[in-house]
Scaffold this motif. Structure first.
Motif, short mmCIF file in Angstrom:
data_model
loop_
_atom_site.label_atom_id
_atom_site.label_comp_id
_atom_site.label_asym_id
_atom_site.label_seq_id
_atom_site.Cartn_x
_atom_site.Cartn_y
_atom_site.Cartn_z
N PRO A 103 1.52 -3.61 -10.79
CA PRO A 103 1.76 -2.16 -10.87
C PRO A 103 1.80 -1.67 -12.31
N CYS A 132 -4.21 -0.96 -12.64
CA CYS A 132 -2.89 -1.22 -12.06
C CYS A 132 -2.79 -0.55 -10.69
N TRP A 133 -1.96 -1.13 -9.82
CA TRP A 133 -1.96 -0.72 -8.41
C TRP A 133 -0.57 -0.36 -7.90
N ARG A 134 -0.54 0.53 -6.94
CA ARG A 134 0.72 0.78 -6.20
C ARG A 134 0.35 1.01 -4.75
N ARG A 143 -3.77 8.55 -5.67
CA ARG A 143 -4.49 7.30 -5.92
C ARG A 143 -3.55 6.12 -5.84
N GLU A 145 -4.66 3.30 -7.42
CA GLU A 145 -5.01 2.46 -8.59
C GLU A 145 -5.33 3.39 -9.75
N HIS A 146 -5.05 2.94 -10.94
CA HIS A 146 -5.49 3.65 -12.13
C HIS A 146 -5.65 2.66 -13.26
O1 LIG Z 1 1.92 5.70 -12.58
C1 LIG Z 1 2.35 4.71 -11.76
C2 LIG Z 1 1.18 4.02 -11.13
C3 LIG Z 1 1.16 2.63 -11.04
C4 LIG Z 1 0.09 2.02 -10.44
C5 LIG Z 1 -0.94 2.78 -9.95
C6 LIG Z 1 -0.86 4.15 -10.08
BR1 LIG Z 1 -2.24 5.23 -9.40
N1 LIG Z 1 0.17 4.76 -10.66
#
Ligand SMILES: OCc1cccc(Br)n1
Length: 456
Positions: A103, A132-134, A143, A145-146
């Motif tokens: 994350p 990174c993922w949530r 989203r 992922e970013h």
């Molecule tokens: O800003 C927290 C976050 C973490 C992982 C993925 C995403 Br989209 N956002």
């Protein structure tokens, strides 16, 4: 066997029997929920953004690193109620291991620093642009992922590290055309809060959880957090005192509240003095309401915001001196920031600052007049590519007009046409799309003509 073959063919659409193809279920063309396909025009924007992030990182002497997107879940099971640990994209793998898509990058970085600790030359200035993922319930279609630019400095205990990080962040903003009127960076120290908590008799082991709760105050009303604060032993009078200190917006107020000898006031004074030396003071705003939501911050914290107040935080960071100890390692001071790829693009779009030019297509489009000349066109393309010229070779016969239209669309500078009569004379036709100047050249002279690049 024939029955099996027919059965298989049936599955693949019954063509083997010559019958009408069985209905094949149409593939869902969308990527998984919360993820994005990156088509070439999107990739050009991403490459532009990452190019600036990389350019700033290297101009500040940072080295690039990476780590697996998949980590042991134990890297993130902090018990401080942070959003990022409550939305882990975690699962049990086929070996029965609890794993998670990362994350954030900082825990992986901490793991790597611990692994290499003995051989590292400090200070370490490393950067990465990890995906990174949530796993957030897709209630808001957000989203999952970013990409997040991470810049970190290990082994520097003074605020010179934070000043360097802020300098790098501002350098990026300036490079993409943003000014201090567009973007501010709120700066605070958790030390301000912990000094107040200490004066209120709140035990040290409650400070982190208090900061995580206080961070929620800008997203939800006090009533929603007061209960949890009370559970941490903060009665009404203490919460009131906290809210007062969070209202502070200048050093005078901080010194009056905490006393001139306050270590937190001292480190903020030093940081703002160094910011003056970087020439970035206009970008910084002292704001004691900023605590950031990550549990492991121990000192300064900062977050970049759009001054029109329309968007979520652009970037955030701070000092996290206790992270290695929390992983059972020896203490090592550290500071860093994370800078996501979503809000900045929204901001640049709002300000009309997204790059306009179409991506750099090939320098030359090469095509043969007809199929018989495909070999000749290929020879020409290969010779130009050997000279380092990017060539988009047309691979199947197409009308000349369409080839020129294609060349313009991809932003090529030259069109090289291989026609029968010229080819017999060992020549090709080269058109410069900037000037419409067209000339017949011996094949061996085309590369030097293009490399000379001068507009005829
Ligand atoms: O800003 C927290 C976050 C973490 C992982 C993925 C995403 Br989209 N956002």
């Amino acid at each position: 066997a024939s029955a099996a073959v027919l059965q298989d063919a049936e599955k693949r659409g019954g063509a083997a029997r010559g019958g009408p193809p069985a209905a094949v279920e149409k593939l869902d063309l969308k990527p998984p929920k919360g993820t994005r396909d990156v088509f070439p025009e999107d990739m050009r924007l991403r490459n532009w953004l990452f190019g600036h992030w990389r350019g700033v990182a290297s101009s500040f002497g940072f080295e690039e690193y990476d780590a697996p997107v998949l980590e042991s879940e134990s890297l993130y099971t902090r018990k401080s109620g942070e959003e990022v640990t409550q939305q882990l994209y975690c699962f049990e793998d086929k070996g029965g291991r609890r794993v998670s898509l990362r994350p954030e990058m900082t825990p992986s970085l901490a793991r790597m620093v611990m692994a290499k600790r003995k051989s590292l030359t400090l200070p370490v200035k490393w950067f990465s642009i990890p995906q990174c993922w949530r796993y957030e319930r897709m209630t808001r279609g957000r989203r999952r992922e970013h990409y997040q630019w991470n810049m970190d400095i290990w082994g520097v205990s003074g605020v010179a590290a934070e000043a360097e990080l802020l300098g790098a962040m501002v350098t990026f903003f300036e490079r993409v055309g943003l000014r201090a009127e567009d973007v501010g960076i709120r700066v605070n120290s958790r030390g301000v809060l912990t000094e107040v908590l200490h004066s209120l008799g709140v035990p040290g082991d409650k400070h982190t959880a208090t900061c995580v709760l206080v961070d929620k105050l800008d997203k939800m009303p006090l009533e929603a957090v007061a209960g949890d604060l009370a559970e941490l032993g903060l009665e009404e009078t203490s919460v009131k005192r906290l809210l007062e200190v969070m209202e502070l917006r200048d050093m005078g107020g901080v010194e009056a509240f905490l006393g001139k000898e306050s270590p937190a006031a001292e480190e903020l004074r030093k940081l703002f003095a160094l910011a003056e030396s970087y020439g970035i003071s206009d970008w910084l705003v002292l704001d004691c309401s900023v605590v950031r939501g990550l549990a492991y911050y121990t000192g300064t914290v900062f977050e970049a915001f759009d001054r029109r107040g329309k968007l979520r935080a652009i970037a955030g960071g701070g000092r996290y001196d206790a992270l290695l100890e929390s992983f059972g390692g020896e203490a090592l001071p550290a500071a860093g920031f994370g800078f996501g790829d979503a809000v900045i693009v929204e901001l640049l779009s709002d300000r009309g600052l997204l790059p306009k030019e179409a991506g750099p297509g090939a320098t030359a489009v090469v095509f043969g007049w007809d199929d018989e000349l495909q070999g000749a066109a290929t020879e020409v393309a290969a010779s130009l590519r050997r000279e380092g010229i990017s060539v988009d070779l047309v691979l199947q016969p197409r009308k000349t007009k369409a080839n020129f239209k294609h060349a313009t669309r991809v932003g090529a500078t030259y069109v090289v046409m291989v026609a029968p009569s010229e080819w017999e004379a060992g020549k090709v036709s080269v058109k410069d799309l900037r000037t419409s100047d067209q000339k017949e050249l011996p094949v061996g002279e085309v590369a030097s003509h293009i490399l000379a690049g001068d507009v005829a």
